[in-house]
Design an enzyme around this catalytic site. Structure first.
Site, PDB file in Angstrom:
ATOM      1  N   HIS A  64      -6.088   3.055   7.029  1.00 59.26           N
ATOM      2  CA  HIS A  64      -4.907   2.514   7.965  1.00 59.26           C
ATOM      3  C   HIS A  64      -3.988   3.623   8.283  1.00 59.26           C
ATOM      4  O   HIS A  64      -3.888   4.639   7.471  1.00 59.26           O
ATOM      5  CB  HIS A  64      -4.149   1.575   6.704  1.00 59.26           C
ATOM      6  CG  HIS A  64      -4.866   0.306   6.589  1.00 59.26           C
ATOM      7  ND1 HIS A  64      -4.200  -0.672   5.711  1.00 59.26           N
ATOM      8  CD2 HIS A  64      -5.925  -0.425   7.055  1.00 59.26           C
ATOM      9  CE1 HIS A  64      -4.995  -1.833   5.687  1.00 59.26           C
ATOM     10  NE2 HIS A  64      -5.889  -1.490   6.557  1.00 59.26           N
ATOM     11  N   GLU A  78       0.981  -1.125   0.062  1.00 56.91           N
ATOM     12  CA  GLU A  78      -0.065  -0.067  -0.208  1.00 56.91           C
ATOM     13  C   GLU A  78       0.777   1.267   0.027  1.00 56.91           C
ATOM     14  O   GLU A  78       2.048   1.216   0.411  1.00 56.91           O
ATOM     15  CB  GLU A  78      -0.723   0.237   1.288  1.00 56.91           C
ATOM     16  CG  GLU A  78      -2.042  -0.927   1.369  1.00 56.91           C
ATOM     17  CD  GLU A  78      -2.728  -0.754   2.629  1.00 56.91           C
ATOM     18  OE1 GLU A  78      -2.334   0.112   3.583  1.00 56.91           O
ATOM     19  OE2 GLU A  78      -3.661  -1.417   2.883  1.00 56.91           O
TER      20      GLU A  78
END
Lengths: 290, 379
Positions: free
Chosen positions: A248, A210
């Site tokens: 996140h 990510e």
């Protein structure tokens, strides 16, 4: 064959009587995981589903059943203590599913776990599965099938997506490991890549990263210098606006540090395959298994 | 969560950090009154969650109360990076001899809070880091022991030769560390830390970012949230335990998990569309979350099609299906809905959806392509 867990894994579940803990314990048992004990303080002496004994402490559970792995489903305020309790109980592997653990708690937990030589996976992760052998966590078992591909990912549901697409294309997995998206986690990409490199049954690795941080760049460097097996990578967040947090804690980009473009460039420089979308893993992995 | 400068300074003051007197004003009259009260030159500083306030004209030196009135009039209501200035901090202007930088950040690589200190403070610290990295000292702290006095002194002497100044700086660093830990920060900084011509060490600006995961157990810190400085739809989403970020496109996305949500946005773009938002309904979903998600997305009039992409793990897809049915019964949708759903309890979910007249796919690429086409007015 597999990494970290296999058919000999004997599991103790912390938080076995909670909503998520009980639901996913049943799923793990149906999958064939040896769930040997559960822990809920105050419920020691009872049983879960009439078969799994419940203990008040992890230490009690381990000494009575010989559990070698612990999985944690307790709420965030208790997660740090639960990890340390597990790491102090004699198990070798601790998997923390809990999402929302304060990062300063992890600054205390991380050295505690490392000094004891225990492997921690997570927190804020889906756990791991070695198809056909054992599952610890919440990865849906039916989307996996045994085979030659090692899977490692920072995301939960994105891992399922890619495993699902591999399985539908007839490509099985040795193990799938979700390492979690938090800034401080117990196991990183490199730990998993090294384990897959050492596992004789793994022939190729699929890796999902990510935006945010530099873990993927360091992993690419490891692939370049220490791996003989082919690795295919993907980065989520290619279209994320800079400077915004996408759920996140790990997925933050500011300036040029940790952008998707930077990570993809590192993958290419390491000679890795780069998937532009999840579905691309199928062809890229197929080509590398020939 | 970001704190305003005045909030960060209040916290630091509580831990003993020496800070010039200052208070918040929301009108030019209040700013003038504060300047009169202090009886010295003041700084008038815009309180918004944006960097580069000074360069944008949001920080001004004012010699007189009349000057403070005039500058506050200009700053209040001005836009800095799209944010309207609602408040200014009026603070006694310190005489500045030298400017240093002191910051603490939780470092992913070292897995510890790390001090960053530099005698070259005041200006863009990123530029110092990039061009003259030797001017920054990094010092990781073992949280089990905290910042020891000798460590703080090492950092103090890195900034100042003079032992008195080094001691004063060391004390401030221990106070900053205590505030950082007690408030659940992921970042705290003093920039600049100044030495006045009379040899006082003072924190002239302060910044704190709180780890959102700390807010449940730190209600006093959570209460500092300034919702007026945020996008209203994002506030609404957060109050309903959703992570939502508004974007400029027309495909509304409802996804579970941050990674899959980002990958879904990427795929919308891959197939030629533009995502209208990032929305993560998280794990342990209940139908209510889906109802709230749809309410927030449909409030955006740019949205021409809505895409659900749910891969159930800890999220039960039947919860999501029930949420879709409940929400659309209460408020029928005006835009087309494309549902992709697979994973935990998928069979139950599919049954619920079919019985209520919805169709769902289990293929992500197919669903994304369909949603992109519908948003463009296709069938």
């Amino acid at each position: 064959m597999s990494v970290f867990i296999n058919k000999d894994t004997k599991l103790v579940v912390q938080g076995i009587t909670g909503r998520d803990g009980s639901f996913h314990t049943k799923q793990m048992m149906e999958y064939g995981t040896q769930v040997v004990a559960g822990v809920t303080p105050g419920k020691g002496g009872q049983t879960f589903e009439s078969t799994v004994p419940i203990y008040n402490t992890v230490a009690d559970a381990v000494s009575a059943t010989g559990a070698n792995t612990a999985v944690i489903y307790v709420p965030p305020p208790f997660a740090a203590d639960a990890i340390m309790e597990a790491a102090d109980s004699g198990v070798q592997l601790v998997v923390c599913i809990t999402e929302g653990v304060p990062v300063l708690d992890m600054t205390k937990v991380y050295p505690f776990v490392k000094e004891r030589g225990i492997r921690l996976i997570g927190p804020n992760c889906p756990g791991l599965i070695s198809p056909g052998e054992s599952k610890v966590g919440i990865i849906p078992g039916r989307i996996c099938t045994p085979g030659p591909v090692g899977v490692v990912s920072r995301s939960g549901t994105l891992t399922y997506e890619i495993v699902y697409q591999l399985t539908r294309a007839g490509i099985g997995q040795t193990s799938c490991v979700g390492i979690g998206g938090d800034p401080i986690n117990g196991t990183n990409f490199i730990d998993c890549l090294a384990a897959f490199e050492a596992d004789p049954h793994t022939k190729a690795v699929a890796m999902m990263g990510e935006i945010g941080g530099t873990d993927e760049q360091e992993a690419a460097d490891f692939v370049k210098h220490h791996m003989t097996k082919p690795v295919v990578g993907f980065i989520a967040g290619q279209t994320a606006p800079p400077g915004r947090r996408m759920g996140h804690a790990g997925a933050i980009i500011s300036g040029s540090a940790g952008t998707a473009a930077e990570k993809i460039e590192a993958f290419e420089a390491a000679g890795m395959g780069v998937a532009k979308r999840p579905l691309d893993f199928v062809e890229l992995i197929k080509a590398r298994l020939k | 969560m970001n704190l305003h400068e005045y909030q960060a300074k209040d916290i630091l003051k509580g831990f003993g950090v020496p800070i010039p007197p200052g208070e918040v004003a929301t009108t030019p009259e209040q700013a003038k009154a504060l300047a009169e009260k202090y009886g010295t030159a003041v700084m008038v500083k815009a309180q918004v969650h944006a960097g580069g306030r000074g360069k944008a004209g949001g920080v001004k030196f004012c010699k007189t109360p009349a000057d403070a009135f005039e500058k506050a009039t200009a700053i209040l209501g001005m836009q800095i990076k799209g944010l309207t200035v609602e408040k200014v901090l009026v603070t006694v202007a310190a005489d500045i001899g030298s400017e240093a930088y002191v910051g603490i950040i939780v470092d992913r690589a070292r897995k510890k809070p790390v001090f960053m200190v530099s005698a070259a403070g005041g200006i863009d610290i990123e530029q110092v880091a990039a061009e003259t990295p030797e001017k920054i000292k990094y010092h990781p702290v073992d949280v089990r022991y905290g910042l020891q006095t000798y460590e703080a002194m090492q950092l103090g002497f890195f900034l100042y030769q003079d032992v008195k100044l080094a001691r004063a700086a060391a004390k401030i660093m221990q106070q900053l560390y205590a505030a950082f830990m007690a408030s659940g920060c992921s970042l705290a900084e003093i920039n600049p830390l100044v030495v006045t011509p009379t040899g006082e060490v003072l924190a002239v600006d302060g910044k704190m970012v709180i780890d959102d995961n700390e807010l449940d157990r730190k209600p006093a810190v959570a209460a500092l949230r300034d919702e007026s400085s945020e996008e209203p739809s994002e506030v609404d989403a957060r109050n309903n335990n959703l992570t939502f970020i508004k974007l400029d496109g027309d495909v509304g996305c409802v996804v579970n998990g941050a990674g899959l949500a980002m990958a879904t946005m990427d795929l919308v773009k891959y197939y030629g569309g533009e995502p209208a938002n990032f929305l993560d309904i998280g794990g342990s979903s209940n139908p209510e979350k889906v109802v709230n998600a749809l309410r927030i997305i449909t409030a955006d009039t740019n949205v021409k099609a809505i895409l659900f992409n749910i891969f159930g793990g800890i999220t039960r897809t039947d919860d999501v299906a029930n949420g879709i049915v409940t929400a659309t019964k209460a408020n029928p949708l005006k835009v087309p809905l494309v549902i992709r759903l697979t994973g935990t309890n998928e069979e139950i979910a599919m049954k619920i959806l079919t019985e209520n007249g919805f169709s769902a796919s289990s293929d992500m690429d197919e669903a994304v392509q369909k949603a992109v086409a519908l948003a463009k007015g296709g069938k």
